[in-house]
Design an enzyme around this catalytic site. Sequence first.
Site: not given
Ligand code: UT7
Length: 334
Positions: A115, A255, A285
């Site tokens: 990115c 970004h 993104n």
């Molecule tokens: O562009 C280059 C670099 N990219 C980044 O820097 C991305 C950085 N990371 C992020 O933006 C965030 O970490 C995400 C948006 C990817 C994820 O958000 P998060 O708040 O960190 O969520 P998480 O990965 O900790 O997941 C929390 C929960 C999980 O469920 P449990 O284990 O708590 O039951 C996931 O399975 O949310 C669940 N989950 C979803 N639920 C509904 C993950 N994706 C989804 C989804 N819909 N699409």
Amino acid sequence: MINVHLTGTGCCLPEHVLTNHDLESIVDTSDEWIRRRTGICERRIARDIENETTARLGARAALKALAMAGVQPKEIDTIVVGTVTADRQFPSAACMIQKELQITDAAAYDVSAGCSGFIFALETASNAIRVNGVRNVLVIGVERLSSILNWQDRNTCVLLGDGAGAILLQAESAPGGVLTTNIRSDGGRWDLLYAEYGPSSEPPIANMAPAKPFFLKMEGNRLFKHAVNCLSKIAIMALEKSGLTLDDISIVIPHQANMRIIRAVADKLQIDMQRFYVNLEKYGNTSSASIPIALDEANRNGLIQPGDNVLLISFGAGLTWGSALIKWTCQQDK
Ligand code: UT7
């Protein structure tokens, strides 16, 4: 004294809009989750395999930047493209864009920095102007990430989108333009965001098996913390190198990965969110395209005026991160 002036911006987005509600019928997700955790409402997906290739999206964005600057394609000396989704393994996206633009005598090459590809390309292009006497350089960020997404993985497929953004850089003696660029990488953490199979990670020729699909994998949660730290640090580095303070910055174009990351960076730097330009709700993104698309939108909407100090900050796969500080001199009505 040669300065590097940004004289045109452009962008090109695919036609098809994929909303969060559309995604609810593809993976186990909800509009509410995606909005709350990311700020994204919809994204563009390239579905027209003839007209929405990486090369064609990139070329259209470039033509808009050239039109703004009043420069003809044949005047271009160099094309530098940040991308991880060139249409082919080779030749480069830059060479395929060069063909679209009917430019026959220019250097054209890609920069792979996830990115951060656009900022890495911008640094390379600025150096070409300052050090090698090059005069007119197109810098393009373009991605068709939809082509490498696993549409069964809700952790990734809801986040990303397709698009292209471009700027024209020109050598001029007047003061202003690109004041500083800064790029950094930490390859030790490449496994936080990567493409699952590469052409030589498991050569099909060795086992006579067909090539495996090429999916993007991400550990979003761990990346989040690095993103906030790296974006904040590289913003400060740009200020220190250019002798400016946060008060001197008119607009920050980050970004566009996640609204929560952008808010956390604003908090850390103690800059009012009003000074950040955000459009990720519309496009998700778009990786290396996100900054030039946002820059073009902000520019065309009159949010950037000559004399403004514009701070660009990026973070992505590699890990990579970068910044650029530009004293705005671009005139839209040339
Ligand atoms: O562009 C280059 C670099 N990219 C980044 O820097 C991305 C950085 N990371 C992020 O933006 C965030 O970490 C995400 C948006 C990817 C994820 O958000 P998060 O708040 O960190 O969520 P998480 O990965 O900790 O997941 C929390 C929960 C999980 O469920 P449990 O284990 O708590 O039951 C996931 O399975 O949310 C669940 N989950 C979803 N639920 C509904 C993950 N994706 C989804 C989804 N819909 N699409």
